[in-house]
Design a protein around this motif. Structure first.
Motif, PDB file in Angstrom:
ATOM      1  N   GLN A  13      -1.233  12.033 -13.671  1.00 48.17           N
ATOM      2  CA  GLN A  13      -1.184  12.187 -15.127  1.00 48.17           C
ATOM      3  C   GLN A  13      -2.245  13.182 -15.607  1.00 48.17           C
ATOM      4  O   GLN A  13      -1.966  14.073 -16.411  1.00 48.17           O
ATOM      5  CB  GLN A  13      -1.403  10.814 -15.774  1.00 48.17           C
ATOM      6  CG  GLN A  13      -1.399  10.819 -17.269  1.00 48.17           C
ATOM      7  CD  GLN A  13      -1.450   9.418 -17.840  1.00 48.17           C
ATOM      8  OE1 GLN A  13      -0.696   9.131 -18.735  1.00 48.17           O
ATOM      9  NE2 GLN A  13      -2.310   8.541 -17.351  1.00 48.17           N
ATOM     10  N   LYS A  14      -3.460  13.059 -15.088  1.00 49.31           N
ATOM     11  CA  LYS A  14      -4.564  13.910 -15.541  1.00 49.31           C
ATOM     12  C   LYS A  14      -4.517  15.318 -14.963  1.00 49.31           C
ATOM     13  O   LYS A  14      -4.861  16.280 -15.637  1.00 49.31           O
ATOM     14  CB  LYS A  14      -5.902  13.267 -15.169  1.00 49.31           C
ATOM     15  CG  LYS A  14      -6.218  12.042 -15.978  1.00 49.31           C
ATOM     16  CD  LYS A  14      -7.512  11.406 -15.506  1.00 49.31           C
ATOM     17  CE  LYS A  14      -7.769  10.107 -16.259  1.00 49.31           C
ATOM     18  NZ  LYS A  14      -8.917   9.388 -15.710  1.00 49.31           N
ATOM     19  N   LYS A  15      -4.115  15.440 -13.707  1.00 48.13           N
ATOM     20  CA  LYS A  15      -4.239  16.720 -13.017  1.00 48.13           C
ATOM     21  C   LYS A  15      -2.974  17.569 -12.982  1.00 48.13           C
ATOM     22  O   LYS A  15      -3.062  18.787 -12.827  1.00 48.13           O
ATOM     23  CB  LYS A  15      -4.706  16.498 -11.571  1.00 48.13           C
ATOM     24  CG  LYS A  15      -6.042  15.811 -11.448  1.00 48.13           C
ATOM     25  CD  LYS A  15      -7.152  16.683 -11.944  1.00 48.13           C
ATOM     26  CE  LYS A  15      -8.502  16.036 -11.689  1.00 48.13           C
ATOM     27  NZ  LYS A  15      -9.600  16.859 -12.153  1.00 48.13           N
ATOM     28  N   ASP A  57       0.008   3.258 -20.725  1.00 41.03           N
ATOM     29  CA  ASP A  57      -1.120   3.173 -19.809  1.00 41.03           C
ATOM     30  C   ASP A  57      -1.608   1.723 -19.764  1.00 41.03           C
ATOM     31  O   ASP A  57      -1.960   1.154 -20.805  1.00 41.03           O
ATOM     32  CB  ASP A  57      -2.239   4.099 -20.289  1.00 41.03           C
ATOM     33  CG  ASP A  57      -3.382   4.193 -19.304  1.00 41.03           C
ATOM     34  OD1 ASP A  57      -3.934   3.141 -18.919  1.00 41.03           O
ATOM     35  OD2 ASP A  57      -3.737   5.329 -18.944  1.00 41.03           O
ATOM     36  N   SER A 100      -2.902   7.653 -12.404  1.00 42.13           N
ATOM     37  CA  SER A 100      -3.896   8.281 -13.266  1.00 42.13           C
ATOM     38  C   SER A 100      -4.172   9.724 -12.833  1.00 42.13           C
ATOM     39  O   SER A 100      -4.254  10.633 -13.666  1.00 42.13           O
ATOM     40  CB  SER A 100      -5.193   7.467 -13.228  1.00 42.13           C
ATOM     41  OG  SER A 100      -6.170   8.053 -14.036  1.00 42.13           O
ATOM     42  N   TYR A 101      -4.297   9.956 -11.537  1.00 41.01           N
ATOM     43  CA  TYR A 101      -4.572  11.296 -11.018  1.00 41.01           C
ATOM     44  C   TYR A 101      -3.454  12.273 -11.384  1.00 41.01           C
ATOM     45  O   TYR A 101      -3.712  13.361 -11.898  1.00 41.01           O
ATOM     46  CB  TYR A 101      -4.750  11.254  -9.494  1.00 41.01           C
ATOM     47  CG  TYR A 101      -4.921  12.621  -8.891  1.00 41.01           C
ATOM     48  CD1 TYR A 101      -6.170  13.225  -8.859  1.00 41.01           C
ATOM     49  CD2 TYR A 101      -3.837  13.325  -8.380  1.00 41.01           C
ATOM     50  CE1 TYR A 101      -6.332  14.501  -8.332  1.00 41.01           C
ATOM     51  CE2 TYR A 101      -3.991  14.592  -7.859  1.00 41.01           C
ATOM     52  CZ  TYR A 101      -5.228  15.173  -7.832  1.00 41.01           C
ATOM     53  OH  TYR A 101      -5.385  16.443  -7.319  1.00 41.01           O
TER      54      TYR A 101
END
Length: 175
Positions: free
Chosen positions: A38-40, A95, A35-36
């Motif tokens: 993917q988001k950052k 996801d 998740s990190y």
């Protein structure tokens, strides 16, 4: 990681190693790490992947960081970047929390539509045996961060390299 990769003052070595870190962390398949990253990171990685997208030659990444940067390390960063985008899109297309397409898959699909060429030969990821999670030893790729002595190391995660993380020169060598 993102700050180092974006910073024009950072040497290509630092950028390569900053990208190597999430590559190794993604091997854990921890939902928090997936998740990190993917988001950052994915948006920025997608921007870099568009570098000279009209060219198809594998050396187009040598100029990614400009004239003052080491072209070999720049090329290694670019190769690693493209392999990460492609591998993560294949590994994490949906996801697990939302059941929707991931940013990994969307960025990869967009790059393909835009004509970005991905490497046909992997240097940083091994090919998984069909229908298994096993990575055959025969397909183990050498990390392009091997030094001028030609001492290549496996591109497997550090725990698969006798617990040792490769030196920068080991990780970025082309031969």
């Amino acid at each position: 990681i993102k700050k180092i990769i974006k910073d024009k003052k950072q040497p290509a070595q630092a950028k390569f190693l900053a990208l190597w870190l999430p590559k190794d962390c993604m091997d854990t398949q921890s939902q928090e790490i997936v998740s990190y990253v993917q988001k950052k990171l994915m948006k920025r990685l997608g921007i870099f992947a568009r570098h000279e997208k009209s060219r198809t030659d594998p050396d187009r990444g040598n100029t990614l960081f400009g004239k003052g940067a080491d072209p070999v390390t720049s090329g290694s960063f670019f190769q690693l970047l493209l392999e990460c985008i492609e591998e993560w899109a294949r590994e994490f297309p949906i996801d697990k929390m939302t059941n929707l397409e991931t940013v990994y898959k969307r960025v990869y699909s967009t790059l393909i539509r835009e004509g970005v060429t991905f490497p046909s030969r992997k240097r940083f990821f091994s090919t998984k045996a069909p229908g298994t999670n096993q990575q055959p030893g025969a397909n183990q790729q050498q990390s392009p961060v091997a030094g001028s002595q030609g001492a290549g190391v496996s591109a497997a995660s550090p725990s698969k390299r006798n617990g040792k993380t490769p030196s920068f020169s080991q990780a970025t060598s082309l031969k």
